[in-house]
Design a protein around this motif. Sequence first.
Motif, PDB file in Angstrom:
ATOM      1  N   VAL A  63     -77.220  14.449  10.255  1.00 47.40           N
ATOM      2  CA  VAL A  63     -77.964  13.417  10.994  1.00 47.40           C
ATOM      3  C   VAL A  63     -79.460  13.547  10.729  1.00 47.40           C
ATOM      4  O   VAL A  63     -80.149  12.561  10.436  1.00 47.40           O
ATOM      5  N   ALA A  64     -79.988  14.748  10.824  1.00 47.96           N
ATOM      6  CA  ALA A  64     -81.423  14.948  10.623  1.00 47.96           C
ATOM      7  C   ALA A  64     -81.828  14.643   9.185  1.00 47.96           C
ATOM      8  O   ALA A  64     -82.863  14.019   8.943  1.00 47.96           O
ATOM      9  N   THR A  65     -81.030  15.086   8.237  1.00 45.34           N
ATOM     10  CA  THR A  65     -81.361  14.829   6.838  1.00 45.34           C
ATOM     11  C   THR A  65     -81.401  13.340   6.542  1.00 45.34           C
ATOM     12  O   THR A  65     -82.347  12.828   5.917  1.00 45.34           O
TER      13      THR A  65
ATOM     14  N   MET B 287     -91.386  14.807   4.409  1.00 44.55           N
ATOM     15  CA  MET B 287     -91.318  13.403   4.810  1.00 44.55           C
ATOM     16  C   MET B 287     -92.688  12.770   4.712  1.00 44.55           C
ATOM     17  O   MET B 287     -93.683  13.350   5.151  1.00 44.55           O
ATOM     18  N   GLY B 288     -92.734  11.586   4.156  1.00 43.11           N
ATOM     19  CA  GLY B 288     -93.980  10.850   4.045  1.00 43.11           C
ATOM     20  C   GLY B 288     -94.126   9.803   5.136  1.00 43.11           C
ATOM     21  O   GLY B 288     -93.478   9.876   6.187  1.00 43.11           O
ATOM     22  N   PRO B 289     -94.939   8.786   4.907  1.00 44.86           N
ATOM     23  CA  PRO B 289     -95.191   7.757   5.909  1.00 44.86           C
ATOM     24  C   PRO B 289     -94.147   6.659   5.885  1.00 44.86           C
ATOM     25  O   PRO B 289     -93.278   6.620   5.005  1.00 44.86           O
TER      26      PRO B 289
ATOM     27  N   PHE C 244     -97.982   7.119   9.465  1.00 47.97           N
ATOM     28  CA  PHE C 244     -97.163   8.311   9.688  1.00 47.97           C
ATOM     29  C   PHE C 244     -96.674   8.382  11.129  1.00 47.97           C
ATOM     30  O   PHE C 244     -97.464   8.242  12.068  1.00 47.97           O
ATOM     31  N   VAL C 245     -95.370   8.619  11.297  1.00 43.84           N
ATOM     32  CA  VAL C 245     -94.765   8.811  12.616  1.00 43.84           C
ATOM     33  C   VAL C 245     -94.053  10.159  12.618  1.00 43.84           C
ATOM     34  O   VAL C 245     -93.374  10.528  11.656  1.00 43.84           O
ATOM     35  N   GLN C 246     -94.219  10.917  13.692  1.00 44.77           N
ATOM     36  CA  GLN C 246     -93.561  12.214  13.796  1.00 44.77           C
ATOM     37  C   GLN C 246     -92.038  12.065  13.828  1.00 44.77           C
ATOM     38  O   GLN C 246     -91.521  11.089  14.395  1.00 44.77           O
ATOM     39  N   PRO C 247     -91.299  13.003  13.267  1.00 47.62           N
ATOM     40  CA  PRO C 247     -89.846  13.033  13.481  1.00 47.62           C
ATOM     41  C   PRO C 247     -89.561  13.103  14.982  1.00 47.62           C
ATOM     42  O   PRO C 247     -90.109  13.953  15.682  1.00 47.62           O
ATOM     43  N   THR C 248     -88.728  12.197  15.451  1.00 51.07           N
ATOM     44  CA  THR C 248     -88.599  11.966  16.893  1.00 51.07           C
ATOM     45  C   THR C 248     -87.146  12.048  17.333  1.00 51.07           C
ATOM     46  O   THR C 248     -86.251  11.563  16.633  1.00 51.07           O
ATOM     47  N   VAL C 249     -86.928  12.656  18.495  1.00 52.10           N
ATOM     48  CA  VAL C 249     -85.611  12.685  19.123  1.00 52.10           C
ATOM     49  C   VAL C 249     -85.771  12.164  20.545  1.00 52.10           C
ATOM     50  O   VAL C 249     -86.648  12.635  21.290  1.00 52.10           O
TER      51      VAL C 249
ATOM     52  N   ARG D 232     -80.241  21.418  18.606  1.00 57.73           N
ATOM     53  CA  ARG D 232     -80.244  21.555  17.159  1.00 57.73           C
ATOM     54  C   ARG D 232     -81.071  20.451  16.496  1.00 57.73           C
ATOM     55  O   ARG D 232     -81.811  20.699  15.523  1.00 57.73           O
ATOM     56  N   LEU D 233     -80.953  19.248  16.982  1.00 57.64           N
ATOM     57  CA  LEU D 233     -81.724  18.144  16.408  1.00 57.64           C
ATOM     58  C   LEU D 233     -83.221  18.340  16.628  1.00 57.64           C
ATOM     59  O   LEU D 233     -84.040  18.070  15.735  1.00 57.64           O
ATOM     60  N   VAL D 234     -83.592  18.809  17.816  1.00 55.85           N
ATOM     61  CA  VAL D 234     -85.005  19.066  18.103  1.00 55.85           C
ATOM     62  C   VAL D 234     -85.547  20.144  17.168  1.00 55.85           C
ATOM     63  O   VAL D 234     -86.651  20.023  16.620  1.00 55.85           O
ATOM     64  N   HIS D 235     -84.781  21.200  16.977  1.00 58.93           N
ATOM     65  CA  HIS D 235     -85.201  22.279  16.073  1.00 58.93           C
ATOM     66  C   HIS D 235     -85.423  21.735  14.662  1.00 58.93           C
ATOM     67  O   HIS D 235     -86.437  22.065  14.023  1.00 58.93           O
ATOM     68  N   ARG D 236     -84.521  20.904  14.184  1.00 59.96           N
ATOM     69  CA  ARG D 236     -84.661  20.359  12.832  1.00 59.96           C
ATOM     70  C   ARG D 236     -85.831  19.387  12.744  1.00 59.96           C
ATOM     71  O   ARG D 236     -86.534  19.344  11.731  1.00 59.96           O
ATOM     72  N   ALA D 237     -86.060  18.622  13.795  1.00 58.47           N
ATOM     73  CA  ALA D 237     -87.207  17.707  13.794  1.00 58.47           C
ATOM     74  C   ALA D 237     -88.522  18.476  13.703  1.00 58.47           C
ATOM     75  O   ALA D 237     -89.439  18.079  12.973  1.00 58.47           O
ATOM     76  N   HIS D 238     -88.613  19.571  14.426  1.00 63.40           N
ATOM     77  CA  HIS D 238     -89.839  20.373  14.408  1.00 63.40           C
ATOM     78  C   HIS D 238     -90.074  21.041  13.054  1.00 63.40           C
ATOM     79  O   HIS D 238     -91.222  21.336  12.690  1.00 63.40           O
ATOM     80  N   ASP D 239     -88.998  21.256  12.296  1.00 63.82           N
ATOM     81  CA  ASP D 239     -89.120  21.929  11.010  1.00 63.82           C
ATOM     82  C   ASP D 239     -89.539  21.005   9.877  1.00 63.82           C
ATOM     83  O   ASP D 239     -89.881  21.463   8.786  1.00 63.82           O
ATOM     84  N   VAL D 240     -89.504  19.700  10.101  1.00 58.39           N
ATOM     85  CA  VAL D 240     -89.837  18.744   9.039  1.00 58.39           C
ATOM     86  C   VAL D 240     -91.345  18.758   8.792  1.00 58.39           C
ATOM     87  O   VAL D 240     -92.141  18.556   9.714  1.00 58.39           O
ATOM     88  N   ARG D 241     -91.720  18.984   7.557  1.00 60.65           N
ATOM     89  CA  ARG D 241     -93.134  18.938   7.182  1.00 60.65           C
ATOM     90  C   ARG D 241     -93.490  17.508   6.796  1.00 60.65           C
ATOM     91  O   ARG D 241     -92.912  16.950   5.864  1.00 60.65           O
TER      92      ARG D 241
END
Length: 479
Positions: free
Chosen positions: A269-271, A320-322, A361-366, A300-309
């Motif tokens: 899902v995160a990927t 991830m870009g814009p 740019f938008v942050q990875p969001t859950v 788990r989804l929150v952890h993966r969102a925080h790891d995205v550069r």
Amino acid sequence: MAETGRLYIGGRLRDTGVTREVVSPATGDVVGRLAWGGADDARDALVAARDAQQMWAAAGGDARAEWMDRLRERVIDAERELRTAVVAETGKTWGQSEEDYQLLVDSLSFYAAAARDLAPEPLADRAGTHTHELRSEPIGVAVAFVAWNFPLLNIAYKLGPAMAAGAPLVVKPSAKTSLSAAVLGRLCSEVGLPAGVVNLVWGDDVEIGDALSSSEIPALITLIGSADTAKHVMRVASTSVKRFSFELGGNAPVIVLPDADLDRAADIVATLKFANAGQVCVAPNRVLVHDDVADDLVARLVHRAHDVRVGAGGPGAVDMGPLIDEAAADRVLSLVDDAVSAGARVVAGGRRLPDAPTNAFVQPTVIVDVEADMRVAAEEIFGPVIGVQRFSDTRDAIDRANATTAGLSAFVFGSDASEIARCVDALQFGEVHVNGVKYAIELPHGGMKQSGSSCDCSLRALDDYLVTKRVSRPVSSPA
């Protein structure tokens, strides 16, 4: 700065006397210039395709495959230039540009092989008095409108089957992402493709699009885009009887059953959701997770969102870009705000990226506590936002998953074979992925309901570009 990208019409590169700057959504810098076409250029492209129709059909599958092989080899030689153009115009990461490029190579390879295999098909006669054969012949001129989220991949979905079938093609890339199309047009020119076999023309989307759609020349109009665009195209194209093939996006549900492998589900899902900043028609849009495991999956989804550069960078620098532009980011954030005002909670992201080079740019969001009637669930997000809904009964999850006019992709995660089968059988989507995900040029890609008609990829895509001719003879007739 590189030379101005030119239109490709009738085997020649064309300047128009008007140019537009290409601005990167990742940096705000001018990264290229394009000749800007108009309605007359679109009409010229149609005439060039029509003039090539008889020659290209008569060339036969083997000769068309040889031209496709030559173009593929030139594309391979130009990998860095093509991928650089995609990154510049979309802001996507270098790693994510590989899919665009590779699908172009794969499409030319796969459909070249298909072109070599096109042959008449015998048909039995019940009375035994006649012989019959079914011939697959080119439909005529095809027009392809392609979306901006995968500039080369979307062209590849149309280019391969059209060339293999012998249907001269006019491609209108999005006005937002025509830089890579200009590179492809130059490659077509360099290999000396027969004039009119492939044409690429861009400019104002409505002006170019309406000129192509309203003409009586196209036999087929194929589109990757929105349902609203498809309806507009059909209205404008009613000047003659045409065939339509549409891929119109989705509102993909994910059903996570209580016995699912949560790490696998979160990874996929995160990927899918954060790749290309969520601007993917098959990306999970509504994550429906059983009450028993909802908290664990969200963690788990929150952890993966925080790891995205997130950011603008070269190979390996960011994940991830814009989004494609500031307006797209505004829309995505408005969906988040609407959900929060209706009672949902943001547990990761939810804002623009601080100190970013642009406002795209938008942050990875859950988001959790999402309800089905919120805009973030009812509309295709097309951004890096995961909305989580909880369920306690599988039938309820299926009903909510199907409660959409879209029907492109769906995902199911679980271990109980009977519960998985229950979901697969009931989900009203053209693709259902179970405990994983797989896309490839040889696999059909298409939807149900308002997600479109026909399909891209696989041998089935050839059906759009071919018509069937039946040839029947009495048994006693000479061949």
